[in-house]
Design an enzyme around this catalytic site. Structure first.
Site, mmCIF file in Angstrom:
data_model
loop_
_atom_site.group_PDB
_atom_site.id
_atom_site.type_symbol
_atom_site.label_atom_id
_atom_site.label_comp_id
_atom_site.label_asym_id
_atom_site.label_seq_id
_atom_site.Cartn_x
_atom_site.Cartn_y
_atom_site.Cartn_z
ATOM 1 N N THR A 112 0.853 -1.186 0.000
ATOM 2 C CA THR A 112 0.000 0.000 0.000
ATOM 3 C C THR A 112 0.889 1.236 0.000
ATOM 4 O O THR A 112 1.879 1.307 0.725
ATOM 5 C CB THR A 112 -0.939 0.031 1.217
ATOM 6 O OG1 THR A 112 -1.882 -1.040 1.116
ATOM 7 C CG2 THR A 112 -1.715 1.342 1.288
ATOM 8 N N PHE A 158 1.389 5.094 0.805
ATOM 9 C CA PHE A 158 0.909 6.146 1.695
ATOM 10 C C PHE A 158 1.567 7.467 1.314
ATOM 11 O O PHE A 158 2.753 7.504 0.965
ATOM 12 C CB PHE A 158 1.258 5.824 3.151
ATOM 13 C CG PHE A 158 0.526 4.624 3.711
ATOM 14 C CD1 PHE A 158 -0.643 4.787 4.444
ATOM 15 C CD2 PHE A 158 0.999 3.346 3.487
ATOM 16 C CE1 PHE A 158 -1.317 3.683 4.945
ATOM 17 C CE2 PHE A 158 0.332 2.236 3.984
ATOM 18 C CZ PHE A 158 -0.835 2.404 4.708
#
Length: 385
Positions: free
Chosen positions: A285, A287
């Site tokens: 992921t 960020f």
């Protein structure tokens, strides 16, 4: 039957044509420079929409029915290059690049080791883990929603916010992109975190006992194979993977579990029934770290912008061709509907280009004039945690 011309002869002919095309292209650009000087003297704008429409209509007619569309595409690109060259010759200023130059001068040479940071969720959230990779000693405050992160930044309650933007398996976090339209902020750094979802339950529980599993919607999407293998289990979305772990720990039920991080097992005293239940082992992921102030640290080689296009044929092509013409790679393109306009979209673009590149300055200057909804969102570096 017509005789087939040997490919060597055709290629030789093409080489001759190309040399002539390049000669004429250079002649056209030099003539465009003369036009630029005339416009400077008369105070005329570089972009003349009426003239462009007339020219493209003429090119379409000259190209004939078979090559009409090809001709318009070719000349749209040529016109884009011509305008860019004229603006460069005229030295037309860019408000955005003036801000960038000021930020480069005023930003500290090293990214801060400690800062007041706000993240969505509770202790153990992946956003908090990301903050720990971005800062050596972050002072983290958690809030209940993504909206709250932006609000805290707007109110000056923190220096930075950390938000998930996209996952390699489940795709973009569209809620973040939608919120980005409504808040003023700047991206100052990004990090990719490897995501390893574990099935966490109360101590003593077994997988056969579990009837309901809580997690964030994105995490649930990343574990589709596990879900298919357990049709008897209900999967319930919650605000955050860490929130799911905390809810399981505080619940009086023994038949609930959470898809969350290994860190949350230790944090909330839960048992790890299964590790790595996501579909792909290579699951990351991304960020972003956002700030109210524009900060650009040395070595920034990624830039994010947002721009709107009109609801007209070829509008998106014209936008994208600008980057192609200047050799700038687009690594991410995300579209979101504009809430105030039917069937019109905001496009978010991640550009793989150094902040020091003159190509970036040229393109940003063009975009300021091309799109009424253009915004520069920051230049930064990205690390892998």
């Amino acid at each position: 039957m017509n005789e087939i011309i040997p490919i060597e002869e055709s290629r030789k002919k093409i080489d001759e044509i190309d040399r002539e095309i390049v000669r004429l292209f250079k002649e056209r650009m030099n003539t465009a420079a003369n036009v630029a000087e005339y416009k400077r003297e008369k105070g005329l704008p570089v972009h003349d929409p009426a003239r462009e429409r007339q020219l493209l209509a003429k090119i379409s007619e000259l190209s004939g029915s078979e090559f009409s569309d090809y001709g318009k595409v070719l000349y749209s690109t040529i016109l884009s290059l011509s305008k860019s060259y004229q603006r460069a010759l005229l030295g037309i200023e860019s408000d955005v690049y003036d801000k960038i130059t000021k930020a480069l001068d005023e930003t500290e040479k090293m990214f801060p080791e400690t800062a007041k940071v706000v993240c969505q969720g509770v202790e153990g959230a992946y956003s908090g883990i990301a903050a720990g990779r971005l800062f050596s000693l972050p002072d983290i405050t958690y809030c209940p929603s993504f909206d709250s992160v932006f609000d805290a930044l707007d109110k000056g309650e923190c220096e930075y916010g950390v938000l998930p933007l996209e996952n390699s398996t489940a795709g973009s976090v569209v809620k973040i992109y939608d919120l980005m339209m409504h808040h003023n902020f700047n991206i100052v750094r990004s990090v990719r975190i490897k995501i390893d979802h574990c099935l966490l339950a109360k101590r003593g529980a077994e997988l056969k006992d579990i009837k309901e599993i809580f997690s964030h919607e994105q995490a649930i999407n990343q574990c589709s194979q596990f879900i298919k293998a357990h049709p008897e289990i209900k999967f319930t979305p919650v605000a955050n993977t860490a929130v799911a772990s905390k809810a399981v720990a505080m619940s009086e039920r023994e038949d609930v579990a959470a898809l969350s991080s290994r860190h949350c097992a230790e944090l909330y005293g839960l048992s790890n029934l299964a590790s790595g239940v996501q579909d792909q082992g290579n699951n990351y992921t991304r960020f972003i770290c956002i700030s109210k102030n524009l900060e650009i640290y040395p070595g920034a080689d990624k830039t994010t912008i947002m721009a709107a296009t009109g609801d007209t044929p070829g509008a998106l092509y014209q936008l994208l061709s600008l980057f192609f013409a200047h050799g700038i790679n687009i690594t991410k393109l995300e579209s979101r509907p504009m809430p105030t306009r039917d069937f019109e979209y905001i496009f978010y673009l991640d550009l793989d280009v150094s902040i020091y590149s003159p190509k970036l300055k040229t393109v940003l200057s063009e975009l300021e004039r091309y799109s009424g909804e253009f915004r520069y969102l920051g230049s930064y570096t990205e690390s892998v945690g």
